[in-house]
Scaffold this motif. Sequence first.
Motif, PDB file in Angstrom:
ATOM      1  N   VAL A  73       0.842  -1.204   0.000  1.00 33.84           N
ATOM      2  CA  VAL A  73       0.000   0.000   0.000  1.00 33.84           C
ATOM      3  C   VAL A  73       0.873   1.249   0.000  1.00 33.84           C
ATOM      4  N   GLN A  74       1.848   1.270   0.880  1.00 28.07           N
ATOM      5  CA  GLN A  74       2.734   2.436   0.985  1.00 28.07           C
ATOM      6  C   GLN A  74       3.469   2.696  -0.324  1.00 28.07           C
ATOM      7  N   GLN A  75       4.013   1.650  -0.918  1.00 24.02           N
ATOM      8  CA  GLN A  75       4.782   1.806  -2.151  1.00 24.02           C
ATOM      9  C   GLN A  75       3.898   2.270  -3.301  1.00 24.02           C
ATOM     10  N   TRP A  76       2.658   1.798  -3.329  1.00 26.20           N
ATOM     11  CA  TRP A  76       1.719   2.246  -4.355  1.00 26.20           C
ATOM     12  C   TRP A  76       1.429   3.743  -4.212  1.00 26.20           C
ATOM     13  N   GLU A  77       1.135   4.177  -3.005  1.00 24.71           N
ATOM     14  CA  GLU A  77       0.849   5.593  -2.765  1.00 24.71           C
ATOM     15  C   GLU A  77       2.064   6.451  -3.122  1.00 24.71           C
ATOM     16  N   GLN A  78       3.227   5.965  -2.781  1.00 21.15           N
ATOM     17  CA  GLN A  78       4.458   6.704  -3.079  1.00 21.15           C
ATOM     18  C   GLN A  78       4.704   6.779  -4.583  1.00 21.15           C
ATOM     19  N   ARG A  79       4.515   5.667  -5.265  1.00 20.96           N
ATOM     20  CA  ARG A  79       4.811   5.578  -6.686  1.00 20.96           C
ATOM     21  C   ARG A  79       3.797   6.359  -7.531  1.00 20.96           C
ATOM     22  N   ARG A  80       2.537   6.247  -7.181  1.00 20.20           N
ATOM     23  CA  ARG A  80       1.477   6.824  -8.004  1.00 20.20           C
ATOM     24  C   ARG A  80       1.102   8.250  -7.602  1.00 20.20           C
TER      25      ARG A  80
END
Length: 389
Positions: A73-80
């Motif tokens: 979840v964290q990586q998705w929010e960071q990436r997108r």
Amino acid sequence: MKYNFDEIIDRSGNRSAKYDERAKKFGTADVIPLWVADMDFRTAQPIIDACVSKAEEGIWGYTSRPDSYFQAVQQWEQRRKGWTPDISLMSWSLGVVPSLSSLVKLFSRDGDKILIQTPVYSEFYDVAEAWGREVVENPLVETDGKWCIDFNDFAEKVKQCKIFLLCNPQNPVGRVWEPEELRKMAELCVESGTLLVSDEIHSDLIFHGKRHTPTASLSPEIAANTITCVSATKTFNLAGLQASTTIFPNKDMKRAFEEFWGRMDIRRNNAFSCVAMEAAYREGEEWLDQLLPYISGNFDYICDFCAKNIPQIKPNRPDATYLMWLDCRALSMTNEELRDFFIHKAKLGLNEGYTFGHSLAGFMRLNAACPRATLEKAMRQLKAAVDSL
């Protein structure tokens, strides 16, 4: 992998609420269902593969949630979205609406006022009124099809309210709020001591060069007063798996939230949602990047068709969500007449606009997340119905 969003999939046998509940909602099953917010597309293949692999294990006992789950979840929010939420402040729940309901229950008291911005999807009313709270409306102002915030009204009403439920991006009018709009609302909440709860379930479905701004990313002061609700279920058409993530400003709020659900012994993902959510966040981008231009093309088709063939109906071209807000006021019908017209004349099952705001009249919400051929048939039926008036 190349995905085919034109594929027509028969959902009549897969226990789909969108299809199976037509007779219950519309009084007839003889309508094209363009209502409840799920898509008529198969999800990304990596998600399917992950669920098939889990099914083949044949053992679906109590399911653990590995550290990699919230890391995804964290990586998705960071990436997108350029936001790095704190994993230690994340909690799982069954869905964004259950989360909103429990947050109203936990962080307000009986009789407190809850601020919403109308038109907004009807669950915002439901989660407040279910706990005996009073809904206060800050109506959006429409000018030539664009809906904007009445900040004078907002500034006055937010002072009265314990919680502000923000729809970011907005459902049903499809607004992607600009950072300055979000900042102004959030700062007014901080000044008045009003908790801001930001529903960001549609934040991955953004079009036309717009960019989603997570409310809690605006400043440390705003983050300290904001609870954020996100989920991959809208993005990847996984609503039936029931999972979302709630991101808190502090551990005390997170603890209260988890204790609330813990009293009902609701603590774990089911066996399939756990693997599906992680697969979506880690391997779903290729599918999503192909989906977005297809849905945008659906918006263009509907807008162009109405302009050429049904000028009495004016659809918006949303910058977010896959939901279109239809201005049908030129038909000069009451809400009841408009509902009857769409069901029995056009044979279309849409959401009635008045359910998104008690004072609204003459609007309908259309779900455009379906194969183009479905929309073409629906628009032909709608044209024929209007022509017959």
